[in-house]
Structure formats: structure tokens, C-alpha cells
Scaffold this motif. Structure first.
Motif, PDB file in Angstrom:
ATOM      1  N   ILE A  76     -12.068   2.799   7.047  1.00 61.67           N
ATOM      2  CA  ILE A  76     -12.289   3.115   6.390  1.00 61.67           C
ATOM      3  C   ILE A  76     -10.563   2.889   6.472  1.00 61.67           C
ATOM      4  O   ILE A  76     -10.711   3.575   4.454  1.00 61.67           O
ATOM      5  CB  ILE A  76     -12.069   5.092   7.067  1.00 61.67           C
ATOM      6  CG1 ILE A  76     -13.272   5.408   7.298  1.00 61.67           C
ATOM      7  CG2 ILE A  76     -11.677   6.016   6.153  1.00 61.67           C
ATOM      8  CD1 ILE A  76     -13.768   7.260   7.669  1.00 61.67           C
ATOM      9  N   ALA A  77      -9.818   3.153   6.875  1.00 59.45           N
ATOM     10  CA  ALA A  77      -8.430   2.704   6.303  1.00 59.45           C
ATOM     11  C   ALA A  77      -8.607   1.432   5.588  1.00 59.45           C
ATOM     12  O   ALA A  77      -7.794   0.948   4.635  1.00 59.45           O
ATOM     13  CB  ALA A  77      -7.030   2.565   7.384  1.00 59.45           C
ATOM     14  N   GLY A  78      -9.019   0.178   5.985  1.00 62.61           N
ATOM     15  CA  GLY A  78      -9.597  -0.725   5.060  1.00 62.61           C
ATOM     16  C   GLY A  78      -9.696  -0.776   3.366  1.00 62.61           C
ATOM     17  O   GLY A  78      -9.519  -1.375   2.585  1.00 62.61           O
ATOM     18  N   THR A  85      -5.097  -0.345  -4.013  1.00 63.99           N
ATOM     19  CA  THR A  85      -4.511  -2.414  -4.781  1.00 63.99           C
ATOM     20  C   THR A  85      -5.563  -3.017  -5.283  1.00 63.99           C
ATOM     21  O   THR A  85      -5.192  -3.756  -5.756  1.00 63.99           O
ATOM     22  CB  THR A  85      -4.098  -3.023  -2.926  1.00 63.99           C
ATOM     23  OG1 THR A  85      -5.108  -3.389  -2.317  1.00 63.99           O
ATOM     24  CG2 THR A  85      -3.107  -1.844  -1.891  1.00 63.99           C
ATOM     25  N   LYS A  86      -6.588  -2.248  -5.152  1.00 64.81           N
ATOM     26  CA  LYS A  86      -7.464  -3.230  -6.053  1.00 64.81           C
ATOM     27  C   LYS A  86      -7.610  -5.117  -5.160  1.00 64.81           C
ATOM     28  O   LYS A  86      -7.857  -5.543  -6.420  1.00 64.81           O
ATOM     29  CB  LYS A  86      -7.391  -3.584  -7.814  1.00 64.81           C
ATOM     30  CG  LYS A  86      -7.416  -2.444  -7.929  1.00 64.81           C
ATOM     31  CD  LYS A  86      -6.818  -2.225  -9.603  1.00 64.81           C
ATOM     32  CE  LYS A  86      -6.933  -1.106 -10.439  1.00 64.81           C
ATOM     33  NZ  LYS A  86      -5.649  -0.190 -10.351  1.00 64.81           N
ATOM     34  N   ASN A  87      -7.560  -5.260  -4.485  1.00 67.04           N
ATOM     35  CA  ASN A  87      -7.588  -6.480  -3.112  1.00 67.04           C
ATOM     36  C   ASN A  87      -7.956  -6.429  -1.978  1.00 67.04           C
ATOM     37  O   ASN A  87      -7.980  -5.583  -1.015  1.00 67.04           O
ATOM     38  CB  ASN A  87      -5.866  -6.364  -2.817  1.00 67.04           C
ATOM     39  CG  ASN A  87      -5.463  -8.176  -2.795  1.00 67.04           C
ATOM     40  OD1 ASN A  87      -6.456  -8.752  -2.600  1.00 67.04           O
ATOM     41  ND2 ASN A  87      -4.786  -9.038  -3.333  1.00 67.04           N
ATOM     42  N   GLU A  88      -8.780  -7.502  -2.591  1.00 73.60           N
ATOM     43  CA  GLU A  88     -10.268  -7.248  -1.107  1.00 73.60           C
ATOM     44  C   GLU A  88      -9.401  -7.919   0.150  1.00 73.60           C
ATOM     45  O   GLU A  88     -10.106  -7.977   1.133  1.00 73.60           O
ATOM     46  CB  GLU A  88     -11.450  -7.985  -1.741  1.00 73.60           C
ATOM     47  CG  GLU A  88     -11.376  -9.192  -1.939  1.00 73.60           C
ATOM     48  CD  GLU A  88     -12.820 -10.144  -2.309  1.00 73.60           C
ATOM     49  OE1 GLU A  88     -12.877 -10.662  -2.506  1.00 73.60           O
ATOM     50  OE2 GLU A  88     -13.928  -9.022  -2.613  1.00 73.60           O
ATOM     51  N   LEU A  89      -8.490  -8.484  -0.524  1.00 80.06           N
ATOM     52  CA  LEU A  89      -7.746  -9.480   0.686  1.00 80.06           C
ATOM     53  C   LEU A  89      -6.704  -8.554   1.815  1.00 80.06           C
ATOM     54  O   LEU A  89      -6.251  -8.653   2.617  1.00 80.06           O
ATOM     55  CB  LEU A  89      -6.950 -10.355   0.608  1.00 80.06           C
ATOM     56  CG  LEU A  89      -7.942 -11.431  -0.115  1.00 80.06           C
ATOM     57  CD1 LEU A  89      -6.726 -13.053  -0.723  1.00 80.06           C
ATOM     58  CD2 LEU A  89      -9.139 -12.161   0.652  1.00 80.06           C
ATOM     59  N   ALA A  90      -6.906  -7.258   0.802  1.00 81.22           N
ATOM     60  CA  ALA A  90      -5.549  -6.368   1.765  1.00 81.22           C
ATOM     61  C   ALA A  90      -5.968  -5.391   2.848  1.00 81.22           C
ATOM     62  O   ALA A  90      -7.050  -5.313   3.019  1.00 81.22           O
ATOM     63  CB  ALA A  90      -5.548  -4.714   0.693  1.00 81.22           C
ATOM     64  N   ASP A  91      -5.475  -6.540   3.912  1.00 80.36           N
ATOM     65  CA  ASP A  91      -6.112  -5.512   5.638  1.00 80.36           C
ATOM     66  C   ASP A  91      -4.377  -4.522   6.121  1.00 80.36           C
ATOM     67  O   ASP A  91      -3.526  -5.499   6.272  1.00 80.36           O
ATOM     68  CB  ASP A  91      -6.146  -6.820   6.072  1.00 80.36           C
ATOM     69  CG  ASP A  91      -6.826  -6.217   7.271  1.00 80.36           C
ATOM     70  OD1 ASP A  91      -5.462  -7.151   8.297  1.00 80.36           O
ATOM     71  OD2 ASP A  91      -7.799  -5.535   7.715  1.00 80.36           O
ATOM     72  N   SER A 254      -2.745   8.961   4.616  1.00 79.24           N
ATOM     73  CA  SER A 254      -3.968   8.860   4.982  1.00 79.24           C
ATOM     74  C   SER A 254      -4.612   7.504   5.457  1.00 79.24           C
ATOM     75  O   SER A 254      -4.516   8.119   6.722  1.00 79.24           O
ATOM     76  CB  SER A 254      -4.692   9.852   4.542  1.00 79.24           C
ATOM     77  OG  SER A 254      -4.885  11.132   3.716  1.00 79.24           O
ATOM     78  N   SER A 255      -4.474   6.877   5.493  1.00 76.91           N
ATOM     79  CA  SER A 255      -4.778   5.507   6.374  1.00 76.91           C
ATOM     80  C   SER A 255      -3.690   5.246   7.073  1.00 76.91           C
ATOM     81  O   SER A 255      -3.992   4.330   8.127  1.00 76.91           O
ATOM     82  CB  SER A 255      -5.161   4.419   4.853  1.00 76.91           C
ATOM     83  OG  SER A 255      -3.515   3.786   4.096  1.00 76.91           O
ATOM     84  N   VAL A 256      -2.615   5.084   6.404  1.00 77.07           N
ATOM     85  CA  VAL A 256      -1.754   4.941   7.167  1.00 77.07           C
ATOM     86  C   VAL A 256      -1.536   5.842   9.166  1.00 77.07           C
ATOM     87  O   VAL A 256      -1.202   5.407   9.805  1.00 77.07           O
ATOM     88  CB  VAL A 256      -0.205   4.864   7.213  1.00 77.07           C
ATOM     89  CG1 VAL A 256       1.131   4.757   7.825  1.00 77.07           C
ATOM     90  CG2 VAL A 256      -0.518   3.810   5.674  1.00 77.07           C
ATOM     91  N   PHE A 271      -7.979  -7.621  11.176  1.00 79.97           N
ATOM     92  CA  PHE A 271      -9.414  -7.989  11.047  1.00 79.97           C
ATOM     93  C   PHE A 271     -10.172  -7.199  10.171  1.00 79.97           C
ATOM     94  O   PHE A 271     -11.587  -7.251   9.649  1.00 79.97           O
ATOM     95  CB  PHE A 271      -9.848  -9.307  11.254  1.00 79.97           C
ATOM     96  CG  PHE A 271      -8.403 -10.783  10.894  1.00 79.97           C
ATOM     97  CD1 PHE A 271      -8.660 -11.430   9.517  1.00 79.97           C
ATOM     98  CD2 PHE A 271      -8.091 -10.702  11.724  1.00 79.97           C
ATOM     99  CE1 PHE A 271      -7.416 -11.735   9.708  1.00 79.97           C
ATOM    100  CE2 PHE A 271      -6.382 -12.080  12.080  1.00 79.97           C
ATOM    101  CZ  PHE A 271      -7.163 -12.542  10.466  1.00 79.97           C
ATOM    102  N   ILE A 272     -10.434  -6.043  11.049  1.00 79.36           N
ATOM    103  CA  ILE A 272     -11.064  -5.243  10.638  1.00 79.36           C
ATOM    104  C   ILE A 272     -11.261  -4.388   9.675  1.00 79.36           C
ATOM    105  O   ILE A 272     -12.297  -4.411   8.768  1.00 79.36           O
ATOM    106  CB  ILE A 272     -11.556  -3.849  11.992  1.00 79.36           C
ATOM    107  CG1 ILE A 272     -11.717  -4.661  13.191  1.00 79.36           C
ATOM    108  CG2 ILE A 272     -12.879  -2.980  12.060  1.00 79.36           C
ATOM    109  CD1 ILE A 272     -13.002  -4.986  13.457  1.00 79.36           C
ATOM    110  N   GLY A 273     -10.050  -4.255   8.896  1.00 79.42           N
ATOM    111  CA  GLY A 273      -9.579  -3.373   7.896  1.00 79.42           C
ATOM    112  C   GLY A 273      -9.797  -4.331   6.578  1.00 79.42           C
ATOM    113  O   GLY A 273      -9.990  -3.460   5.706  1.00 79.42           O
TER     114      GLY A 273
END
Length: 343
Positions: A76-78, A85-91, A254-256, A271-273
Motif C-alpha cells: 500500500i505504501a508503495g 511522485t508520478k514515478n513507478e520506480l519510487a519505493d 500515512s505511507s511513512v 522492493f515489495i513497495g
């Protein structure tokens, strides 16, 4: 019923089936193997076998439940981090938030663990406080990331990734430095925890992290339409009346909180996120009211299955689950980098 809703239900049922199968394998296999009838007798309370009950309820069941909580929370946090961030590499791991939460937890272990473990509460006070210290460390890290990644009041994606990588390295070194100050017994526990491990899971860990998942997961799910709007340009969002900075902060905090709760009980599992939200979008599309629950189930499946592999592949020795997930996650991250470069 709309086609996407039908697909969403089918995907959820399939993922739940994968979790059940992984949990069954986890419960019946290990250093002490059990047959399916042994498992059924214990679960329905037919007959009494203290050894089977001990193995299932004190060792394997808490481990499975904690794996589900951790995987779902990081999944969920991922989704949130990639959305805002509009970035699919954000983790959480790549951006350094895992490391920040880890510094908070390691600092707690160093400065306060002795004091709180002396309380006659079986460690309840110290374990319940772990997510709070992790949250403080994660929030401070997130504030630093946002500060250095913002240029002309806009978030620069390249700066975001570079800042996250730098903070991840620096905070990892700080965690190691603090760990070296611990006693030999505590250092060994901290070293295993840092790599990502749930082998020492218990019901106290579950009760300390479950409220964070339920409450913050609900808050994030209610904000699913806002996450959809984050796919637009920021000025477009402002033009339709969305308070972007306020919503971004709420979603980020919330994600943090979710990340901190997961890190405090399972260590730094990376890497799960990254993987879970990406796989979820490939399966169900980009609407976040579908992506969030699917990503949670994918994250739970990945952690349960990886933990089963971690405990059995070199049995009787065990690998930390974080190492198994990294073996899967690093090639997946490289694949995303190559795909983005080609795009």
C-alpha cells in the motif's frame, strides 16, 4: 457488473488462494514437518498434541500473519509513493524511508531498550513504541527528501531518486554505526533485523503493527480518488479545487506510518513497495480503488512465499526474508529501468 469490477474480484480471489496455499506450505513444512490432518486437528481443536500446537500457534502462525501485515503495508505504501511522485520506480527502500525508519528503531534499541525491557510487561511497552520511533525516523527522512527534491516549488523526479539513494546509503551507515555500540547479543539481533527478517515473529509484534495497517490503510483507501488525480499535472489539480500540498502531506505521512510499522517488526524489507504496485497496475489498471487492495494482496503473497523459501531452502539454517525478496527485486528493478530508458 462492470467488466473491471469482475476482473478485480477474480484477481482478489486468485491472490487469496495463493496466500492460502503459501500459508499451508509454511504451516506444514520446515524443520518439523506435519501432515494436513495434523494441521486440521490442531486448527479445529480435535485431540491434543502440545508439540503441534506449540509449532503452529507460537512459531509458524505468528510468522505468517506478520508476513501478511508487512507485505500488505509495504504494498500500500508503495502505491502512495509512486502515485504522489508520478514515478513507478519510487519505493520505500530506494527512497531511503526504510533506512530512516530503521535508524529510529535502532536508536530506540540503543538508548531505551534496556529501560523498557525491565518493565514487567513482557516487552509490550517497548514493542508498542517501536513503530512510533520508526515513524519519527521515517518522517524526518521524508522531509529531507522533499526538501532536496523540490525545485521551483515542483518535485523533480531525478532529484527525488538521487536524494533517496544518497540518504539510503548515509542512513544505512548510521544504523551500522549505532549497531556497533550495542552489546554483542543485541548487535546480532540488530544485524539480522537490518537485512529484513520475521523469524522471531510473535503475537505482540502483530498487535503492535496491525492497528497501523488497519487505520492508515483505511485512510489511504479513502484517498484513492485523490491518487487518481495525481496522475494529472499539479496546476490542473489546483484548477479543479484540490489542495495538492495538503493531500500530498497526508498521503506521505500515512505511507511513512505504514512503512515504519512494518520496518519496526520485520526489519528493512526492500522492493515489495516497488514490485507490488507495478504488478497490480498491470493486472487491474490505474484506478487506485482497485490498485490499493490488489497491491496489498500481492505484497502479502510475495512476503509469505519468500519467507517460506527463506526458511526451507537451506534448512535447518535460515535466510533472512529480505535477502530472498532482494534476489527477486533487483532484477525486476533493472527491468523497469531498461523499460523506462527504452520508453
Amino acid at each position: 457488473m462492470p467488466k473491471q469490477t469482475t476482473r478485480f474480484i477474480i484477481i482478489q480471489l486468485v491472490l487469496l488462494l495463493f496466500i492460502l496455499i503459501s500459508s499451508y506450505l509454511h504451516l506444514t513444512n520446515g524443520e518439523f514437518d506435519m501432515k494436513i490432518m495434523d494441521l486440521i486437528r490442531v486448527l479445529v481443536g480435535i485431540g491434543e498434541n502440545e508439540m503441534h500446537e506449540l509449532v503452529i500457534f507460537d512459531f509458524r502462525m505468528p510468522r505468517i500473519v506478520l508476513a501478511i501485515i508487512t507485505g500488505a503495508g509495504l504494498g500500500i505504501a508503495g502505491v502512495v509513493l509512486q502515485g504522489i511522485t508520478k514515478n513507478e520506480l519510487a519505493d520505500p527502500g530506494i527512497l531511503g524511508i526504510n533506512a530512516g525508519a530503521g535508524v529510529g528503531v535502532i536508536s530506540f534499541m540503543y538508548f531505551f531498550q534496556v529501560m523498557f525491557s525491565s518493565l514487567s510487561l513482557n516487552g509490550w511497552v517497548s514493542i508498542m513504541l517501536l513503530p512510533i520511533f520508526g515513524f519519527v525516523g521515517g518522517i524526518i527522512t521524508a522531509i529531507f527528501i522533499l526538501f532536496f527534491a523540490t525545485k521551483n516549488q515542483q518535485m523533480d523526479m531525478q532529484r527525488l531518486i538521487l536524494t533517496g539513494i544518497a540518504l539510503n546509503s548515509g542512513l544505512g551507515a548510521l544504523s551500522m554505526y549505532i549497531s556497533l555500540k550495542l552489546s554483542p547479543e543485541d548487535y546480532e539481533m540488530a544485524a539480522i533485523w537490518t537485512t529484513g527478517s520475521i523469524y522471531n515473529a510473535n503475537w505482540i509484534y502483530i498487535w503492535s503493527s496491525l492497528p497501523w495497517l488497519l487505520i492508515l490503510g483505511f485512510v489511504i483507501y479513502r484517498k484513492a480518488p485523490i491518487l487518481d488525480y495525481f496522475q494529472l499535472q499539479e496546476d490542473q489539480m489546483i484548477s479543479i479545487g484540490i489542495q495538492t500540498e495538503k493531500e500530498k502531506r497526508l498521503l506521505l505521512y500515512s505511507s511513512v506510518g505504514l512503512i515504519s510499522a512494518c520496518v519496526s517488526v520485520s526489519g528493512s524489507i526492500g522492493f515489495i513497495g516497488l514490485m507490488a504496485p507495478h504488478i497490480a497496475r498491470q493486472l487491474i489498471g490505474i484506478k487506485h480503488r482497485y490498485v490499493i487492495p490488489v497491491s496489498a494482496l500481492i505484497g502479502a503473497t510475495l512476503v509469505v512465499l519468500s519467507d517460506f523459501i527463506a526458511k526451507t531452502i537451506f534448512s535447518p539454517s535460515e535466510l533472512p526474508v529480505g535477502i530472498v525478496i532482494s534476489i527477486i527485486g533487483i532484477p525486476y528493478f533493472l527491468y523497469l529501468l531498461i523499460r523506462n530508458k527504452e520508453g
